[in-house]
Scaffold this active site. Structure first.
Site, mmCIF file in Angstrom:
data_model
loop_
_atom_site.group_PDB
_atom_site.id
_atom_site.type_symbol
_atom_site.label_atom_id
_atom_site.label_comp_id
_atom_site.label_asym_id
_atom_site.label_seq_id
_atom_site.Cartn_x
_atom_site.Cartn_y
_atom_site.Cartn_z
ATOM 1 N N TYR A 61 22.733 -22.044 29.389
ATOM 2 C CA TYR A 61 24.197 -21.899 29.274
ATOM 3 C C TYR A 61 24.823 -23.087 28.552
ATOM 4 O O TYR A 61 25.797 -22.925 27.818
ATOM 5 C CB TYR A 61 24.811 -21.672 30.664
ATOM 6 N N HIS A 114 33.038 -11.096 33.392
ATOM 7 C CA HIS A 114 31.720 -11.703 33.601
ATOM 8 C C HIS A 114 31.776 -13.223 33.576
ATOM 9 O O HIS A 114 30.725 -13.878 33.500
ATOM 10 C CB HIS A 114 30.729 -11.215 32.524
HETATM 11 N N1 APR Z 1 30.517 -4.189 15.192
HETATM 12 C C1 APR Z 1 30.557 -3.226 16.157
HETATM 13 N N2 APR Z 1 29.601 -3.099 17.119
HETATM 14 C C2 APR Z 1 28.574 -3.968 17.083
HETATM 15 C C3 APR Z 1 28.465 -4.995 16.105
HETATM 16 C C4 APR Z 1 29.500 -5.079 15.146
HETATM 17 N N3 APR Z 1 29.484 -6.022 14.187
HETATM 18 N N4 APR Z 1 27.308 -5.694 16.343
HETATM 19 C C5 APR Z 1 26.737 -5.142 17.429
HETATM 20 N N5 APR Z 1 27.483 -4.100 17.868
HETATM 21 C C6 APR Z 1 27.254 -3.272 19.052
HETATM 22 C C7 APR Z 1 25.822 -2.852 19.230
HETATM 23 O O1 APR Z 1 25.584 -1.622 18.567
HETATM 24 C C8 APR Z 1 25.735 -2.689 20.758
HETATM 25 O O2 APR Z 1 26.118 -1.371 21.127
HETATM 26 O O3 APR Z 1 27.561 -4.067 20.167
HETATM 27 C C9 APR Z 1 26.774 -3.668 21.273
HETATM 28 C C10 APR Z 1 26.162 -4.907 21.910
HETATM 29 O O4 APR Z 1 25.477 -4.475 23.059
HETATM 30 P P1 APR Z 1 24.843 -5.571 24.045
HETATM 31 O O5 APR Z 1 24.091 -6.561 23.261
HETATM 32 O O6 APR Z 1 24.171 -4.800 25.139
HETATM 33 O O7 APR Z 1 26.102 -6.351 24.643
HETATM 34 P P2 APR Z 1 27.080 -5.880 25.778
HETATM 35 O O8 APR Z 1 27.285 -4.395 25.758
HETATM 36 O O9 APR Z 1 28.293 -6.729 25.694
HETATM 37 O O10 APR Z 1 26.265 -6.278 27.120
HETATM 38 C C11 APR Z 1 26.929 -6.039 28.355
HETATM 39 O O11 APR Z 1 25.095 -7.111 29.530
HETATM 40 O O12 APR Z 1 23.535 -8.790 29.696
HETATM 41 C C12 APR Z 1 24.761 -8.367 30.146
HETATM 42 O O13 APR Z 1 26.475 -9.743 30.979
HETATM 43 C C13 APR Z 1 25.856 -9.344 29.789
HETATM 44 O O14 APR Z 1 28.157 -8.875 29.239
HETATM 45 C C14 APR Z 1 26.825 -8.523 28.933
HETATM 46 C C15 APR Z 1 26.503 -7.104 29.346
#
Ligand code: APR
Length: 239
Positions: A61, A114
């Protein structure tokens, strides 16, 4: 009041995930090259992981927080802030992200469900306070002076997200729900679209790919957040 696809819009809830910060240079979690590709979340982002190897968790972190100094908010962050400022109705922004890019992009109200990288929590006195640079178990709590009680102010897997009552209350009265850049894998955030549908809100997913819950949304804007969010905000403000 605005209209989108013939739907009257006065109360908007926006949920963002890591995809809204991707074009600022912050890694997402589940895309290729994402954080969970190089780290097992169960060894980093759980209370058990912190108890087992606190130094590894502090390092993870601390590294992510120091990265914030090298990135800037992008056009999607700024467009959301502009909507919050200019929209005649109500806009509630809830983010799964722990970065500070919404605030630095101009958003005055940000609900961090979060937690936040820039905050640290003292387990001894309960105080959430600005995170010291590279703190660890030898760092003294600035508030109570006790050593060894500081932890990231982050909601780990198995812990309860923050502000859920407020979030659910806003979902129950919204007439537009927009999810931006989230994979729809992690609950309760992944279930917010269902709450919005029950509220008869119009639901829109902005994502460059399909998410796990794409099928639950009325509409999709497929593309990069800095393109699609800007266009959507312009539509909402044009009315
Ligand atoms: N524009 C639009 N969408 C995008 C872009 C972009 N430039 N880049 C990535 N994405 C999308 C991807 O297609 C994916 O669906 O963003 C999403 C990212 O997904 P994750 O990496 O799973 O992130 P997130 O959904 O925020 O994760 C949720 O999981 O690990 C935990 O606490 C953590 O808050 C996090 C939670």
């Amino acid at each position: 009041m605005a209209r989108l696809n013939g739907h009257a819009v006065n109360r908007i809830v926006i949920l963002t995930g890591a995809g809204v910060s991707a074009e600022s240079g912050l890694a997402t979690f589940r895309d290729s090259g994402g954080l969970w590709e190089n780290h097992d979340p169960m060894l980093i982002a759980t209370p058990e992981a912190f108890a087992r190897d606190p130094d590894l968790v502090y390092r993870f972190y601390n590294a992510r927080r120091s990265q914030l100094d090298n990135v800037l908010p992008n056009a999607a962050h700024r467009a959301i802030a502009r909507l919050q400022q200019a929209f005649s109705g109500d806009v509630f922004l809830v983010t799964q992200n722990v970065d500070d890019l919404h605030e630095r992009g101009g958003s005055g109200q940000v609900c961090h469900m979060h937690g936040q990288l820039r905050s640290m929590l003292c387990k001894k006195c309960g105080a959430a306070q600005p995170a010291a640079d590279d703190y660890d178990r030898s760092t003294r709590c600035p508030r109570c002076g006790v050593v060894g009680g500081l932890r990231p102010d982050i909601v780990w897997f198995g812990e309860i997200p923050f502000h859920m009552d407020t979030i659910l209350a806003r979902l129950r009265v919204c007439d537009l729900f927009i999810a931006i850049g989230t994979s729809g894998v992690v609950y309760p955030a992944a279930g917010f679209v269902r709450e919005a549908v029950v509220s008869n809100a119009l639901t829109i997913e902005v994502n460059r790919e399909l998410s796990d819950v794409t099928g639950l949304f009325h509409l999709r804007r497929r593309g990069m957040a800095t393109t699609e969010v800007v266009a959507l905000v312009e539509e909402l403000l044009a009315d």
